[in-house]
Design an enzyme around this catalytic site. Structure first.
Site, PDB file in Angstrom:
ATOM      1  N   LYS A  64     -50.269  59.713   0.513  1.00  0.00           N
ATOM      2  CA  LYS A  64     -49.373  60.476   0.166  1.00  0.00           C
ATOM      3  C   LYS A  64     -49.362  61.341  -0.894  1.00  0.00           C
ATOM      4  O   LYS A  64     -49.561  61.159  -1.983  1.00  0.00           O
ATOM      5  CB  LYS A  64     -48.568  59.956   0.185  1.00  0.00           C
ATOM      6  CG  LYS A  64     -47.262  59.395  -0.200  1.00  0.00           C
ATOM      7  CD  LYS A  64     -45.588  59.307  -0.165  1.00  0.00           C
ATOM      8  CE  LYS A  64     -45.039  60.708  -1.506  1.00  0.00           C
ATOM      9  NZ  LYS A  64     -45.438  59.996  -2.572  1.00  0.00           N
ATOM     10  N   LYS A  99     -41.952  48.669   3.293  1.00  0.00           N
ATOM     11  CA  LYS A  99     -41.052  47.456   2.681  1.00  0.00           C
ATOM     12  C   LYS A  99     -39.894  47.244   3.886  1.00  0.00           C
ATOM     13  O   LYS A  99     -39.709  47.611   4.917  1.00  0.00           O
ATOM     14  CB  LYS A  99     -39.540  48.995   2.114  1.00  0.00           C
ATOM     15  CG  LYS A  99     -40.824  49.556   0.983  1.00  0.00           C
ATOM     16  CD  LYS A  99     -39.095  50.617   0.010  1.00  0.00           C
ATOM     17  CE  LYS A  99     -39.625  51.584  -1.201  1.00  0.00           C
ATOM     18  NZ  LYS A  99     -39.759  50.395  -2.099  1.00  0.00           N
ATOM     19  N   HIS A 101     -41.208  59.943   2.901  1.00  0.00           N
ATOM     20  CA  HIS A 101     -40.493  58.833   2.864  1.00  0.00           C
ATOM     21  C   HIS A 101     -39.100  58.962   3.534  1.00  0.00           C
ATOM     22  O   HIS A 101     -39.079  57.757   4.542  1.00  0.00           O
ATOM     23  CB  HIS A 101     -39.805  57.818   1.210  1.00  0.00           C
ATOM     24  CG  HIS A 101     -41.388  57.965   0.317  1.00  0.00           C
ATOM     25  ND1 HIS A 101     -42.696  57.349   0.504  1.00  0.00           N
ATOM     26  CD2 HIS A 101     -42.054  58.033  -1.298  1.00  0.00           C
ATOM     27  CE1 HIS A 101     -44.019  57.294   0.392  1.00  0.00           C
ATOM     28  NE2 HIS A 101     -42.459  57.389  -1.016  1.00  0.00           N
ATOM     29  N   LYS A 159     -34.787  62.774  -9.031  1.00  0.00           N
ATOM     30  CA  LYS A 159     -34.280  61.592 -10.426  1.00  0.00           C
ATOM     31  C   LYS A 159     -33.568  61.471 -11.380  1.00  0.00           C
ATOM     32  O   LYS A 159     -32.456  62.451 -11.326  1.00  0.00           O
ATOM     33  CB  LYS A 159     -36.222  61.915 -10.998  1.00  0.00           C
ATOM     34  CG  LYS A 159     -37.099  62.512  -9.775  1.00  0.00           C
ATOM     35  CD  LYS A 159     -38.541  60.776 -10.323  1.00  0.00           C
ATOM     36  CE  LYS A 159     -39.306  61.191  -8.966  1.00  0.00           C
ATOM     37  NZ  LYS A 159     -39.476  59.953  -9.543  1.00  0.00           N
ATOM     38  N   LYS A 218     -31.070  53.366  -9.012  1.00  0.00           N
ATOM     39  CA  LYS A 218     -32.515  53.449  -8.241  1.00  0.00           C
ATOM     40  C   LYS A 218     -31.311  52.615  -7.193  1.00  0.00           C
ATOM     41  O   LYS A 218     -30.659  51.857  -7.401  1.00  0.00           O
ATOM     42  CB  LYS A 218     -33.325  52.040  -9.140  1.00  0.00           C
ATOM     43  CG  LYS A 218     -34.205  52.241  -8.051  1.00  0.00           C
ATOM     44  CD  LYS A 218     -34.986  53.239  -8.012  1.00  0.00           C
ATOM     45  CE  LYS A 218     -36.184  52.033  -6.606  1.00  0.00           C
ATOM     46  NZ  LYS A 218     -36.922  53.592  -6.584  1.00  0.00           N
ATOM     47  N   ARG A 254     -64.337  58.600 -13.028  1.00  0.00           N
ATOM     48  CA  ARG A 254     -64.833  58.997 -14.068  1.00  0.00           C
ATOM     49  C   ARG A 254     -65.281  58.264 -15.470  1.00  0.00           C
ATOM     50  O   ARG A 254     -66.188  58.281 -15.824  1.00  0.00           O
ATOM     51  CB  ARG A 254     -64.592  60.485 -14.574  1.00  0.00           C
ATOM     52  CG  ARG A 254     -64.558  61.325 -13.065  1.00  0.00           C
ATOM     53  CD  ARG A 254     -64.565  62.821 -13.370  1.00  0.00           C
ATOM     54  NE  ARG A 254     -63.085  62.570 -13.608  1.00  0.00           N
ATOM     55  CZ  ARG A 254     -62.564  63.858 -14.209  1.00  0.00           C
ATOM     56  NH1 ARG A 254     -62.921  64.562 -13.399  1.00  0.00           N
ATOM     57  NH2 ARG A 254     -61.129  63.581 -14.305  1.00  0.00           N
ATOM     58  N   GLU A 285     -32.800  57.506  -7.642  1.00  0.00           N
ATOM     59  CA  GLU A 285     -34.182  57.136  -9.001  1.00  0.00           C
ATOM     60  C   GLU A 285     -33.074  57.274  -9.975  1.00  0.00           C
ATOM     61  O   GLU A 285     -32.852  58.169 -10.570  1.00  0.00           O
ATOM     62  CB  GLU A 285     -35.352  57.384  -9.676  1.00  0.00           C
ATOM     63  CG  GLU A 285     -36.198  56.960  -7.542  1.00  0.00           C
ATOM     64  CD  GLU A 285     -37.632  57.669  -7.685  1.00  0.00           C
ATOM     65  OE1 GLU A 285     -37.891  56.667  -8.301  1.00  0.00           O
ATOM     66  OE2 GLU A 285     -37.913  58.733  -7.441  1.00  0.00           O
TER      67      GLU A 285
HETATM   68  C1  BG6 Z   1     -43.757  57.559  -4.684  1.00  0.00           C
HETATM   69  C2  BG6 Z   1     -43.091  58.618  -5.440  1.00  0.00           C
HETATM   70  O1  BG6 Z   1     -43.814  57.631  -3.097  1.00  0.00           O
HETATM   71  O2  BG6 Z   1     -42.461  57.078  -4.546  1.00  0.00           O
HETATM   72  C3  BG6 Z   1     -42.250  58.894  -6.667  1.00  0.00           C
HETATM   73  O3  BG6 Z   1     -44.068  59.827  -6.087  1.00  0.00           O
HETATM   74  C4  BG6 Z   1     -40.794  57.829  -6.203  1.00  0.00           C
HETATM   75  O4  BG6 Z   1     -41.697  59.671  -7.191  1.00  0.00           O
HETATM   76  C5  BG6 Z   1     -41.361  57.017  -5.802  1.00  0.00           C
HETATM   77  O5  BG6 Z   1     -40.627  57.149  -8.270  1.00  0.00           O
HETATM   78  C6  BG6 Z   1     -40.432  55.675  -5.483  1.00  0.00           C
HETATM   79  O6  BG6 Z   1     -40.585  54.217  -4.459  1.00  0.00           O
HETATM   80  P1  BG6 Z   1     -39.762  53.211  -5.133  1.00  0.00           P
HETATM   81  O7  BG6 Z   1     -40.834  52.277  -3.953  1.00  0.00           O
HETATM   82  O8  BG6 Z   1     -39.713  52.600  -6.173  1.00  0.00           O
HETATM   83  O9  BG6 Z   1     -38.943  53.759  -3.814  1.00  0.00           O
END
Ligand code: BG6
Length: 504
Positions: free
Chosen positions: A160, A194, A252, A348, A353, A47, A228
C-alpha cells in the site's frame, strides 16, 4: 494448511525502509520458526551497486536490531539464500540484467516459482509492472518445471498505498491484470497479518454471545483508533504526498473496520471472507461533501521542545496541508448498522502507540441508579464497553458496572480481561511474515481483491479532493504532540454526545 511452496522472492526496492525494517525481520522470524521452505531464497533488487555480501551485512544489522533473540548461527543458515542484484526496475532496459539474474537464480534452486514484492515508492508500481510484463518472466502459458508436475507460478505482492485515489487504483488494477492473473495478485495490508486483527473474526464468529448483540439495536457506536507516538521521521518525502487518510485510514483502519462490521461468511474460506469484506466496504455511505466538518477532523502536529512541528520539518512543502491526524465518522447503508456510527482516527505524535477497537453497547433504557448521584451516572456511562486492544497489548477487555463494596450501595467500574494473542504479553511476530507465507502457499484470504480496494477509496474520496479544502484550512500545528489530536476530533464525537475512549 498447505505448506508454503519454494520460490524466489524478488524484492523490488531492496534498499528501502520497508525491506530492512519489516520484510527481512519477518523472513528471519519465519525461518527461525521453520516455516520457510528450505529451497526458498531472496533476491533484492535496487539501483545502488552492491555485492551480495554487502547487502547481507546491512540486513544482518537491521534484523539484529529488530527481532527478539537474534541468533547469529541461525542467520548464517539464511544469509546464503539472500542475494542482491543492482538494476533500475522501473526502466525496461534495466530488466535485461535483472531478468537474466532471476532466471539464473530461480531455475537453479526454486523450480521457477517467482514471487515479486513491490516494496518501492507507489509511483513506480506502474512502470515496474509494465517492465515485468515486457521481460517475459510472466508467460501466460505456464511451462512444466524441472520434472515437477505442477507448473511454476508467478505472483506479485503489492504494497500500500494502492493508488492515490479511486481512478488511480482502477488504473493500477488494470495494469496488474495485463500481466498477472487476479489469483496471482496479492494486495497486502499488514494489518490483516496481525494476529489480534484476525482474532476479531474468532471473537465474533467462534462465540455465540456477541453476534445477537452486534448490530444497530444494541451497539451505540464503535471507535477504531490507530495512534502513533512517533512523527513522520525519515519518510517526509512519501508522507507529505500521502497523509494519514491515504496512509492509514483508507487501508489499515478500513480493513479493521471490515472485520468488525462484516456479515459472517458462510465458511472460513478465502473467497467468502473477501466477499464479505468487500460487501461491507461497499455499503459505507460516502460522506456528504457539503457537511464534511460534521464527519471528519484533520490535524497537523505542532512543534514541541526539541522537535519541529510537521510544517517546519525539512522536506515538507511550504504551506503543506497534508494531515498527520485524521478522524472520520462512518455510516453504513445496511440493515445491521444503519444509524450506528463508526468513528475512525489515526495520527502521528499522539499520546501513545495504541491500536484498538472499542465497541460501546447501548446503555440500559433507563438508569435506575440516577438517584445515587453523578458518580453512578458516570459508572453506567462507561459500562457496556468491549475494548479490543490490538497493539501494543493484544487483549480483550469487557467493562461493566458492578456494586462497589461498602455499607452503602454505590457503583464501580469492573473489567474482565483476556489475553487475546495468548503470548502472555510477548512480542507478536512481524505481521508481514505470515502474509508472505500465505502468498507462497497461494492463500488470498488476508489480501484485498480489486473491488475491495476501489470501495475503500470511494469511502474516503471526498476527504481527499478539493472538497476537503475547508477542512484543511489552518490545520498547521492544530494539535500538540503527546495529545490525542485536534479539538475538532473531540468535537466530532462531542456533537453526538459521545467521547473518545482515551482513558486507557
Ligand atoms: C504503515 C504506515 O503502513 O503502517 C506507517 O505507512 C505506519 O506510517 C505503520 O507507521 C503503522 O504500522 P504498525 O504495524 O506499527 O501499527
Amino acid at each position: 494448511m498447505a505448506a508454503p511452496d519454494p520460490c524466489l522472492l524478488v524484492i523490488l526496492g531492496a534498499s528501502g525502509d520497508l525491506t530492512s525494517r519489516k520484510l527481512l525481520p519477518a523472513l528471519y522470524e519465519q525461518h527461525a520458526a521453520g516455516n520457510l521452505h528450505p529451497r526458498t531464497s531472496v533476491l533484492g533488487v535496487s539501483r545502488r551497486a552492491k555485492s551480495d555480501e554487502a547487502w547481507r551485512d546491512e540486513l544482518a544489522e537491521a534484523v539484529r536490531s529488530r527481532v527478539a533473540n537474534f541468533d547469529p548461527a541461525l542467520w548464517a543458515t539464511l544469509a546464503p539464500r539472500i542475494r542482491y542484484q543492482a538494476g533500475d526496475a522501473a526502466r525496461p532496459d534495466g530488466w535485461e540484467e535483472i531478468s537474466a539474474r532471476i532466471r539464473r537464480e530461480s531455475l537453479a534452486d526454486e523450480c521457477g516459482n517467482l514471487l515479486f514484492f513491490l516494496a518501492v515508492a507507489p509511483e513506480l508500481y506502474d512502470p515496474i509492472v509494465a517492465a515485468i510484463g515486457d521481460s517475459g518472466l510472466v508467460p501466460r502459458e505456464r511451462r512444466a518445471c524441472l520434472g515437477d508436475p505442477a507448473a511454476p507460478w508467478r505472483r506479485v505482492i503489492v504494497e500500500k498505498p494502492f493508488g492515490v485515489d479511486e481512478p488511480s487504483a482502477r488504473a493500477l488494477n488494470q495494469r496488474l491484470a495485463s500481466v498477472f492473473e487476479e489469483s496471482d495478485i496479492y494486495r497486502i495490508d499488514h494489518y490483516l497479518g496481525k494476529e489480534p486483527v484476525q482474532g476479531l473474526l474468532a471473537l465474533r464468529f467462534a462465540n455465540g454471545i456477541f453476534e445477537p448483540l452486534w448490530n444497530e439495536r444494541f451497539v451505540d457506536h464503535v471507535q477504531i483508533t490507530a495512534a502513533e507516538s512517533l512523527g513522520v521521521e525519515d519518510r517526509v518525502a512519501f508522507y507529505d504526498q500521502t497523509g494519514a487518510i491515504r496512509d492509514m485510514i483508507q487501508s489499515h483502519l478500513l480493513q479493521v473496520l471490515a472485520f468488525v462490521a462484516m456479515e459472517p461468511p458462510s465458511v472460513f474460506a478465502a473467497d467468502r471472507i473477501r466477499s464479505e469484506r468487500r460487501n461491507i466496504l461497499e455499503s459505507i455511505q460516502p460522506p456528504d461533501v457539503e457537511r464534511l466538518e460534521e464527519v471528519a477532523a484533520l490535524g497537523q502536529y505542532a512543534a514541541a521542545e526539541g522537535s519541529p512541528g510537521y510544517a517546519e520539518t525539512e522536506g515538507v512543502a511550504a504551506g503543506s496541508t497534508t494531515e498527520t491526524f485524521a478522524a472520520m465518522k462512518v455510516h453504513f447503508d445496511n440493515w445491521r448498522w444503519a444509524g450506528t456510527p463508526f468513528y475512525l482516527r489515526s495520527g502521528k505524535r499522539l499520546a501513545a502507540k495504541r491500536t484498538e477497537v472499542v465497541v460501546q453497547f447501548k446503555a440500559p433504557p433507563t438508569n435506575l441508579f440516577r438517584t445515587l448521584g453523578q458518580d453512578a451516572e458516570a459508572r453506567v456511562a462507561e459500562a457496556d464497553r468491549l475494548i479490543i486492544e490490538i497493539a501494543p497489548q493484544s487483549r480483550v477487555r469487557m467493562r461493566f458496572a458492578g456494586r462497589a463494596p461498602g455499607a452503602t450501595f454505590s457503583l464501580k467500574t469492573l473489567e474482565m480481561s483476556a489475553d487475546f494473542g495468548g503470548r502472555g504479553g510477548g512480542a507478536e511476530p512481524e505481521a508481514y511474515g505470515p502474509l508472505i507465507l500465505d502468498a507462497m502457499r497461494g492463500d488470498q484470504s488476508l489480501f484485498k481483491d480489486r473491488e475491495e480496494v476501489e470501495a475503500a477509496w470511494a469511502a474516503v474520496e471526498p476527504l481527499l479532493g478539493a472538497a476537503s479544502q475547508d477542512l484543511r484550512r489552518g490545520i498547521a500545528g492544530n494539535y500538540a504532540p503527546g495529545s490525542w489530536g485536534p479539538e475538532s476530533s473531540k468535537l466530532l464525537l462531542g456533537r453526538d454526545g459521545r467521547s473518545w475512549h482515551d482513558d486507557g
